[in-house]
Design a protein around this motif. Structure first.
Motif, mmCIF file in Angstrom:
data_model
loop_
_atom_site.group_PDB
_atom_site.id
_atom_site.type_symbol
_atom_site.label_atom_id
_atom_site.label_comp_id
_atom_site.label_asym_id
_atom_site.label_seq_id
_atom_site.Cartn_x
_atom_site.Cartn_y
_atom_site.Cartn_z
ATOM 1 N N LEU A 1 42.395 48.253 45.746
ATOM 2 C CA LEU A 1 42.412 48.013 47.200
ATOM 3 C C LEU A 1 42.609 46.317 47.594
ATOM 4 C CD1 LEU A 1 43.387 49.590 50.726
ATOM 5 C CD2 LEU A 1 41.090 49.428 50.253
ATOM 6 N N VAL A 2 43.683 46.009 47.957
ATOM 7 C CA VAL A 2 44.133 44.203 48.001
ATOM 8 C C VAL A 2 42.835 44.016 48.819
ATOM 9 C CG1 VAL A 2 44.973 42.502 47.858
ATOM 10 C CG2 VAL A 2 46.032 44.487 47.063
ATOM 11 N N LEU A 3 41.619 43.425 48.879
ATOM 12 C CA LEU A 3 40.819 42.653 49.353
ATOM 13 C C LEU A 3 40.867 41.501 49.839
ATOM 14 C CD1 LEU A 3 37.761 43.979 47.740
ATOM 15 C CD2 LEU A 3 39.001 44.858 49.344
ATOM 16 N N ARG A 4 41.624 40.592 49.581
ATOM 17 C CA ARG A 4 41.950 39.363 50.441
ATOM 18 C C ARG A 4 42.768 38.525 49.530
ATOM 19 N NH1 ARG A 4 37.646 35.652 48.605
ATOM 20 N NH2 ARG A 4 36.197 36.276 47.099
ATOM 21 N N THR A 5 43.505 37.476 49.270
ATOM 22 C CA THR A 5 44.094 36.698 48.983
ATOM 23 C C THR A 5 44.595 35.443 48.447
ATOM 24 O OG1 THR A 5 46.229 36.416 50.212
ATOM 25 C CG2 THR A 5 46.184 38.366 48.795
ATOM 26 N N VAL A 6 44.185 34.348 47.977
ATOM 27 C CA VAL A 6 44.311 33.025 48.543
ATOM 28 C C VAL A 6 45.174 32.805 46.937
ATOM 29 C CG1 VAL A 6 41.242 33.304 47.914
ATOM 30 C CG2 VAL A 6 43.331 32.574 46.010
ATOM 31 N N THR B 1 53.428 50.575 45.326
ATOM 32 C CA THR B 1 52.958 50.217 45.993
ATOM 33 C C THR B 1 52.532 51.881 46.419
ATOM 34 O OG1 THR B 1 54.008 48.882 47.968
ATOM 35 C CG2 THR B 1 52.447 50.531 48.758
ATOM 36 N N LEU B 2 50.959 52.317 46.542
ATOM 37 C CA LEU B 2 50.386 53.460 47.102
ATOM 38 C C LEU B 2 50.300 54.501 48.040
ATOM 39 C CD1 LEU B 2 48.374 53.937 43.876
ATOM 40 C CD2 LEU B 2 50.607 55.085 43.989
ATOM 41 N N GLY B 3 49.572 52.719 48.919
ATOM 42 C CA GLY B 3 49.729 53.060 50.019
ATOM 43 C C GLY B 3 49.904 52.052 50.938
ATOM 44 N N ALA B 4 51.234 51.802 51.661
ATOM 45 C CA ALA B 4 51.177 50.395 53.120
ATOM 46 C C ALA B 4 50.315 50.802 53.906
ATOM 47 C CB ALA B 4 52.713 50.961 53.091
ATOM 48 N N MET C 1 46.791 46.182 51.061
ATOM 49 C CA MET C 1 47.628 47.425 50.412
ATOM 50 C C MET C 1 46.794 47.997 49.157
ATOM 51 S SD MET C 1 51.260 47.134 52.140
ATOM 52 C CE MET C 1 52.323 47.049 51.128
ATOM 53 N N ARG C 2 47.420 49.340 49.320
ATOM 54 C CA ARG C 2 47.143 50.284 47.627
ATOM 55 C C ARG C 2 47.923 50.093 46.843
ATOM 56 N NH1 ARG C 2 45.901 56.270 47.778
ATOM 57 N NH2 ARG C 2 45.868 57.218 45.842
ATOM 58 N N ARG D 1 53.654 44.055 48.542
ATOM 59 C CA ARG D 1 52.924 44.575 47.409
ATOM 60 C C ARG D 1 51.127 44.562 47.177
ATOM 61 N NH1 ARG D 1 56.797 46.449 43.306
ATOM 62 N NH2 ARG D 1 58.220 44.653 44.105
ATOM 63 N N LEU D 2 51.084 42.948 47.337
ATOM 64 C CA LEU D 2 49.604 42.208 47.191
ATOM 65 C C LEU D 2 48.981 41.923 48.098
ATOM 66 C CD1 LEU D 2 50.472 41.137 43.317
ATOM 67 C CD2 LEU D 2 48.848 43.713 44.216
ATOM 68 N N GLU D 3 49.408 42.389 48.840
ATOM 69 C CA GLU D 3 49.163 41.928 50.759
ATOM 70 C C GLU D 3 47.717 42.751 50.329
ATOM 71 O OE1 GLU D 3 50.144 39.720 51.944
ATOM 72 O OE2 GLU D 3 52.091 39.030 50.746
#
Ligand SMILES: [Zn+2]
Length: 262
Positions: free
Chosen positions: A9-14, A75-78, A55-56, A50-52
């Motif tokens: 599960l994507v938590l955050r991005t920088v 993607t498994l869960g949008a 997203m799972r 997909r990596l926002e």
């Protein structure tokens, strides 16, 4: 580079450099990881959305010397679709990912059970299954309980008797009777304790019913307030009790939760 598969599960991005991103991901089997998604900020990135956050994805990751690199993602869960356009859902989803992020900074160990809990909460928010605040508070209490910080709600933490609890002490770890209550403990009534129990158990029938009654705006079940002139010097409202519980045990403020209070 050696490769491994997992889901996360994507938590955050920088942002990284000109076109890349570093993605913080809560994975099922590898705990929390940080990995580079190369070219993720280009308009025609092969990763798309997909990596926002929220997203799972099913992932293939290459182990790097300093940072891992995302090799493939599907993607498994949008879940982001149902969250980013709904302010309440978004704020509560932010509390969930921030709590998971901090929790895993403390744990540093994989936990499929923690992963399932976070995915379940984000998925429920995305599908608007329950009151968004109920979902995030239930997640926070259950995730901390799973990590070993479970509030005692069935009996006074001092004497162990089950007679009517009147207060809740965060440092002492649960409810207190009138005889044992400490000055820092917050006043809590039966409704407040019942709500905490339901949140901790994930008892959605009870939570949804309370939310539908709407007597307290579906949030904290505020008890009768005591005027400022009253002699009891302790805070009365336990609307932010779950947030304070998490802050105390994770030793960090949950910034997103502050927004919920404002
Ligand atoms: Zn007691």
């Amino acid at each position: 580079m050696p490769l491994y598969k997992d889901e996360g599960l994507v938590l955050r991005t920088v942002k990284l450099g000109e076109a890349d991103r570093i993605i913080t991901i809560l994975t099922r089997d590898h705990g929390k990881i940080r990995a580079v998604a190369k070219g993720a900020r280009r308009p025609k990135s092969r990763f798309g959305a997909r990596l926002e956050p929220f997203m799972r994805a099913s992932l293939l990751i290459a182990t790097g010397r300093s940072l891992d690199v995302v090799s493939q993602a599907s993607t498994l869960g949008a879940y982001a679709d149902g969250i980013v356009n709904d302010y309440d859902a978004y704020l509560n989803a932010s509390v969930i990912v921030e709590t998971a992020d901090r929790l895993f900074a403390a744990l540093e160990e994989p936990s499929p059970a923690q992963y399932r809990l976070a995915v379940g909460a984000i998925s429920a928010l995305s599908r608007h299954l329950h009151d968004p605040r109920d979902i995030s508070e239930s997640y926070v209490l259950r995730a901390l309980a799973l990590a070993g910080w479970r509030p005692r709600l069935d009996a006074c933490v001092v004497c162990g008797e089950t007679r009517k609890p009147v207060a809740f002490s965060i440092p002492a770890g649960g409810v207190m009777c009138a005889t044992d209550r400490t000055p820092e403990a917050r006043r809590i009534g039966e409704r407040g304790v019942a709500r905490l129990r339901a949140l901790l158990a994930g008892d959605w029938a009870t939570l949804d019913a309370a939310s539908a009654r709407g007597a307290d705006g579906g949030s904290a079940g505020a008890e009768t307030t005591v005027s400022a002139a009253a002699s009891v010097p302790t805070p009365v409202d336990h609307g932010d009790l779950v947030e304070k519980w998490a802050e105390y045990y994770l030793e960090r403020p949950i910034r997103s939760a502050r927004l919920l209070d404002s």
